[in-house]
Scaffold this motif. Structure first.
Motif, PDB file in Angstrom:
ATOM      1  N   LEU A  31     -12.774  -6.210  -4.502  1.00  0.00           N
ATOM      2  CA  LEU A  31     -12.118  -6.094  -3.242  1.00  0.00           C
ATOM      3  C   LEU A  31     -12.421  -4.636  -2.725  1.00  0.00           C
ATOM      4  CD1 LEU A  31      -8.656  -6.963  -4.951  1.00  0.00           C
ATOM      5  CD2 LEU A  31     -10.241  -8.453  -3.653  1.00  0.00           C
ATOM      6  N   LEU A  32     -12.669  -4.674  -1.286  1.00  0.00           N
ATOM      7  CA  LEU A  32     -12.933  -3.442  -0.338  1.00  0.00           C
ATOM      8  C   LEU A  32     -11.675  -3.345   0.219  1.00  0.00           C
ATOM      9  CD1 LEU A  32     -14.380  -1.131   0.384  1.00  0.00           C
ATOM     10  CD2 LEU A  32     -15.512  -2.877   1.929  1.00  0.00           C
ATOM     11  N   VAL A  33     -10.711  -2.397  -0.019  1.00  0.00           N
ATOM     12  CA  VAL A  33      -9.444  -2.147   0.727  1.00  0.00           C
ATOM     13  C   VAL A  33      -9.583  -0.905   1.178  1.00  0.00           C
ATOM     14  CG1 VAL A  33      -7.004  -2.232   0.038  1.00  0.00           C
ATOM     15  CG2 VAL A  33      -8.311  -3.489  -1.439  1.00  0.00           C
ATOM     16  N   GLU A  34      -8.891  -1.060   2.472  1.00  0.00           N
ATOM     17  CA  GLU A  34      -8.617   0.496   3.508  1.00  0.00           C
ATOM     18  C   GLU A  34      -7.007   0.626   3.189  1.00  0.00           C
ATOM     19  OE1 GLU A  34      -9.670   2.107   7.607  1.00  0.00           O
ATOM     20  OE2 GLU A  34      -9.440   0.150   7.389  1.00  0.00           O
ATOM     21  N   PHE A  35      -6.672   1.873   3.065  1.00  0.00           N
ATOM     22  CA  PHE A  35      -5.298   2.193   2.978  1.00  0.00           C
ATOM     23  C   PHE A  35      -5.031   2.967   4.356  1.00  0.00           C
ATOM     24  CE2 PHE A  35      -6.336   1.813  -1.390  1.00  0.00           C
ATOM     25  CZ  PHE A  35      -5.162   0.680  -2.052  1.00  0.00           C
ATOM     26  N   LEU A  36      -4.320   2.209   5.218  1.00  0.00           N
ATOM     27  CA  LEU A  36      -4.127   2.905   6.410  1.00  0.00           C
ATOM     28  C   LEU A  36      -2.874   3.668   6.418  1.00  0.00           C
ATOM     29  CD1 LEU A  36      -5.046  -0.096   8.544  1.00  0.00           C
ATOM     30  CD2 LEU A  36      -6.255   1.888   8.493  1.00  0.00           C
ATOM     31  N   PRO A  37      -2.524   5.107   6.808  1.00  0.00           N
ATOM     32  CA  PRO A  37      -1.509   5.813   6.874  1.00  0.00           C
ATOM     33  C   PRO A  37      -0.319   5.055   7.827  1.00  0.00           C
ATOM     34  CG  PRO A  37      -3.007   7.179   7.454  1.00  0.00           C
ATOM     35  CD  PRO A  37      -3.779   5.820   7.198  1.00  0.00           C
ATOM     36  N   THR A  38       0.906   4.987   7.238  1.00  0.00           N
ATOM     37  CA  THR A  38       1.878   4.365   8.199  1.00  0.00           C
ATOM     38  C   THR A  38       1.948   5.055   9.471  1.00  0.00           C
ATOM     39  OG1 THR A  38       3.696   5.236   6.799  1.00  0.00           O
ATOM     40  CG2 THR A  38       2.933   2.973   6.277  1.00  0.00           C
ATOM     41  N   ASP A  39       1.929   6.192   9.528  1.00  0.00           N
ATOM     42  CA  ASP A  39       2.362   7.155  10.533  1.00  0.00           C
ATOM     43  C   ASP A  39       1.100   7.900  10.845  1.00  0.00           C
ATOM     44  OD1 ASP A  39       3.278   8.491  12.843  1.00  0.00           O
ATOM     45  OD2 ASP A  39       4.841   9.676  11.682  1.00  0.00           O
ATOM     46  N   PRO A  40       0.092   7.336  11.611  1.00  0.00           N
ATOM     47  CA  PRO A  40      -1.243   8.179  11.832  1.00  0.00           C
ATOM     48  C   PRO A  40      -1.014   9.353  12.567  1.00  0.00           C
ATOM     49  CG  PRO A  40      -1.280   6.145  12.896  1.00  0.00           C
ATOM     50  CD  PRO A  40       0.025   6.115  11.964  1.00  0.00           C
ATOM     51  N   SER A  41      -0.136   9.319  13.391  1.00  0.00           N
ATOM     52  CA  SER A  41       0.210  10.726  14.230  1.00  0.00           C
ATOM     53  C   SER A  41       0.574  11.821  13.619  1.00  0.00           C
ATOM     54  CB  SER A  41       1.118  10.296  15.445  1.00  0.00           C
ATOM     55  OG  SER A  41       2.379   9.959  14.942  1.00  0.00           O
ATOM     56  N   SER A  42       1.326  11.644  12.257  1.00  0.00           N
ATOM     57  CA  SER A  42       1.817  12.604  11.296  1.00  0.00           C
ATOM     58  C   SER A  42       0.793  13.115  10.497  1.00  0.00           C
ATOM     59  CB  SER A  42       3.087  11.975  10.523  1.00  0.00           C
ATOM     60  OG  SER A  42       3.151  12.819   9.520  1.00  0.00           O
ATOM     61  N   ASN A  43       0.334  14.503  10.405  1.00  0.00           N
ATOM     62  CA  ASN A  43      -0.516  14.805   9.496  1.00  0.00           C
ATOM     63  C   ASN A  43       0.071  14.800   8.212  1.00  0.00           C
ATOM     64  OD1 ASN A  43      -2.400  15.478  11.618  1.00  0.00           O
ATOM     65  ND2 ASN A  43      -1.607  17.621  11.808  1.00  0.00           N
ATOM     66  N   ALA A  44       1.201  14.573   8.023  1.00  0.00           N
ATOM     67  CA  ALA A  44       1.778  14.656   6.448  1.00  0.00           C
ATOM     68  C   ALA A  44       1.180  13.419   5.564  1.00  0.00           C
ATOM     69  CB  ALA A  44       3.327  15.056   6.389  1.00  0.00           C
ATOM     70  N   SER A  45       1.412  12.314   6.749  1.00  0.00           N
ATOM     71  CA  SER A  45       1.158  11.215   6.008  1.00  0.00           C
ATOM     72  C   SER A  45      -0.513  11.062   5.684  1.00  0.00           C
ATOM     73  CB  SER A  45       1.431   9.810   6.947  1.00  0.00           C
ATOM     74  OG  SER A  45       1.117   8.475   6.379  1.00  0.00           O
ATOM     75  N   ALA A  46      -1.423  11.576   6.490  1.00  0.00           N
ATOM     76  CA  ALA A  46      -2.844  11.400   6.379  1.00  0.00           C
ATOM     77  C   ALA A  46      -2.969  12.516   5.359  1.00  0.00           C
ATOM     78  CB  ALA A  46      -3.567  11.931   7.662  1.00  0.00           C
ATOM     79  N   ALA A  47      -2.530  13.513   5.061  1.00  0.00           N
ATOM     80  CA  ALA A  47      -2.630  14.338   4.182  1.00  0.00           C
ATOM     81  C   ALA A  47      -2.372  14.145   2.941  1.00  0.00           C
ATOM     82  CB  ALA A  47      -1.997  15.869   4.677  1.00  0.00           C
ATOM     83  N   GLY A  48      -1.409  13.350   2.863  1.00  0.00           N
ATOM     84  CA  GLY A  48      -0.960  12.637   1.464  1.00  0.00           C
ATOM     85  C   GLY A  48      -1.857  11.695   0.881  1.00  0.00           C
ATOM     86  N   LEU A  49      -2.559  11.161   1.852  1.00  0.00           N
ATOM     87  CA  LEU A  49      -3.716  10.180   1.424  1.00  0.00           C
ATOM     88  C   LEU A  49      -4.795  10.580   0.869  1.00  0.00           C
ATOM     89  CD1 LEU A  49      -3.658   6.966   3.814  1.00  0.00           C
ATOM     90  CD2 LEU A  49      -2.747   7.063   1.469  1.00  0.00           C
ATOM     91  N   HIS A  50      -4.959  12.169   1.350  1.00  0.00           N
ATOM     92  CA  HIS A  50      -6.234  12.814   0.916  1.00  0.00           C
ATOM     93  C   HIS A  50      -6.014  13.298  -0.527  1.00  0.00           C
ATOM     94  CE1 HIS A  50      -8.500  13.034   4.446  1.00  0.00           C
ATOM     95  NE2 HIS A  50      -7.456  13.167   5.060  1.00  0.00           N
ATOM     96  N   GLN A  51      -4.710  13.480  -0.952  1.00  0.00           N
ATOM     97  CA  GLN A  51      -4.413  13.712  -2.504  1.00  0.00           C
ATOM     98  C   GLN A  51      -4.262  12.523  -3.479  1.00  0.00           C
ATOM     99  OE1 GLN A  51      -4.115  17.067  -2.764  1.00  0.00           O
ATOM    100  NE2 GLN A  51      -4.162  17.254  -0.526  1.00  0.00           N
ATOM    101  N   ILE A  52      -4.334  11.498  -2.936  1.00  0.00           N
ATOM    102  CA  ILE A  52      -4.558  10.061  -3.892  1.00  0.00           C
ATOM    103  C   ILE A  52      -5.788  10.255  -4.520  1.00  0.00           C
ATOM    104  CG2 ILE A  52      -4.134   7.774  -3.883  1.00  0.00           C
ATOM    105  CD1 ILE A  52      -2.295   8.046  -1.730  1.00  0.00           C
ATOM    106  N   GLU A  53      -5.732   9.803  -6.019  1.00  0.00           N
ATOM    107  CA  GLU A  53      -7.051   9.529  -6.676  1.00  0.00           C
ATOM    108  C   GLU A  53      -7.030   8.019  -7.278  1.00  0.00           C
ATOM    109  OE1 GLU A  53      -7.250  12.229  -9.777  1.00  0.00           O
ATOM    110  OE2 GLU A  53      -7.011  14.115  -8.468  1.00  0.00           O
ATOM    111  N   GLY A  54      -8.110   7.572  -7.675  1.00  0.00           N
ATOM    112  CA  GLY A  54      -8.315   6.225  -8.052  1.00  0.00           C
ATOM    113  C   GLY A  54      -7.031   5.886  -9.171  1.00  0.00           C
ATOM    114  N   LYS A  55      -6.596   6.775  -9.794  1.00  0.00           N
ATOM    115  CA  LYS A  55      -5.317   6.556 -10.998  1.00  0.00           C
ATOM    116  C   LYS A  55      -4.483   6.295 -10.365  1.00  0.00           C
ATOM    117  CE  LYS A  55      -4.925  11.457 -11.780  1.00  0.00           C
ATOM    118  NZ  LYS A  55      -5.071  12.405 -13.011  1.00  0.00           N
ATOM    119  N   HIS A  56      -4.133   6.894  -9.099  1.00  0.00           N
ATOM    120  CA  HIS A  56      -2.813   6.716  -8.793  1.00  0.00           C
ATOM    121  C   HIS A  56      -2.672   5.281  -7.962  1.00  0.00           C
ATOM    122  CE1 HIS A  56      -2.953  11.216  -8.021  1.00  0.00           C
ATOM    123  NE2 HIS A  56      -2.231  10.983  -8.951  1.00  0.00           N
ATOM    124  N   ILE A  57      -3.889   4.791  -7.421  1.00  0.00           N
ATOM    125  CA  ILE A  57      -3.804   3.595  -6.879  1.00  0.00           C
ATOM    126  C   ILE A  57      -3.818   2.531  -7.738  1.00  0.00           C
ATOM    127  CG2 ILE A  57      -5.545   1.780  -5.730  1.00  0.00           C
ATOM    128  CD1 ILE A  57      -6.728   4.336  -4.277  1.00  0.00           C
TER     129      ILE A  57
END
Length: 157
Positions: free
Chosen positions: A9-35
């Motif tokens: 499965l190739l999955v893209e995780f889209l931030p729920t609030d792309p205008s907010s930098n906090a949401s996009a920055a949070g996805l940068h902190q995620i690793e495979g083990k969290h997914i």
């Protein structure tokens, strides 16, 4: 000799609030083990112990890119719909809101790799269009595309 058949499965995780930098920055902190842990929780809550028992041995997060938010997940062919359903029902990973978008499902890692490389190019093209960069402009995304392509191509089953 018995061969284990998988689905990728190739999955893209889209931030729920792309205008907010906090949401996009949070996805940068995620690793495979969290997914993986989030998918496990989703399978347990939506399909119960039986659902988790069917996918637990084969579920693996092979690749995650914090830049483009794409992920390659391997799961057994017979039970890939349970994992797909669990991924689709995710609403957050480690408290970071996201919407999963399954881009591609394939039977071989090679086709998942090709789809991931192509999707990376599309996403980088979107980033460049948003920045109004000229087509021949050299930026840090060129280096990212090269390194991510090498990482994706080096994945093995």
């Amino acid at each position: 000799m018995v061969r284990f058949k998988n689905r990728w499965l190739l999955v893209e995780f889209l931030p729920t609030d792309p205008s907010s930098n906090a949401s996009a920055a949070g996805l940068h902190q995620i690793e495979g083990k969290h997914i993986w842990a989030s998918i496990k929780d989703s399978v347990l809550s939506h399909f119960g112990d039986v659902g988790w028992g069917t996918v637990s041995l084969s579920l693996t997060v092979k690749y995650y890119s914090p830049t483009t938010h794409i992920c390659i997940i391997r799961v057994a062919r017979d039970h890939h719909k349970i994992a797909w359903g669990a991924v689709t029902m995710l609403r957050s990973i480690e408290g970071v809101g996201c919407i999963p978008h399954v881009i591609h499902v394939s039977g071989t890692i090679k086709h998942a790799q090709l789809a991931a490389i192509e999707h990376n190019r599309v996403v980088v093209g979107r980033y460049r269009a948003r920045a109004n960069a000229p087509p021949a402009y050299k930026d840090s995304y060129e280096e990212y595309l090269d390194t991510s392509t090498n990482e994706i191509e080096s994945l093995r089953d």
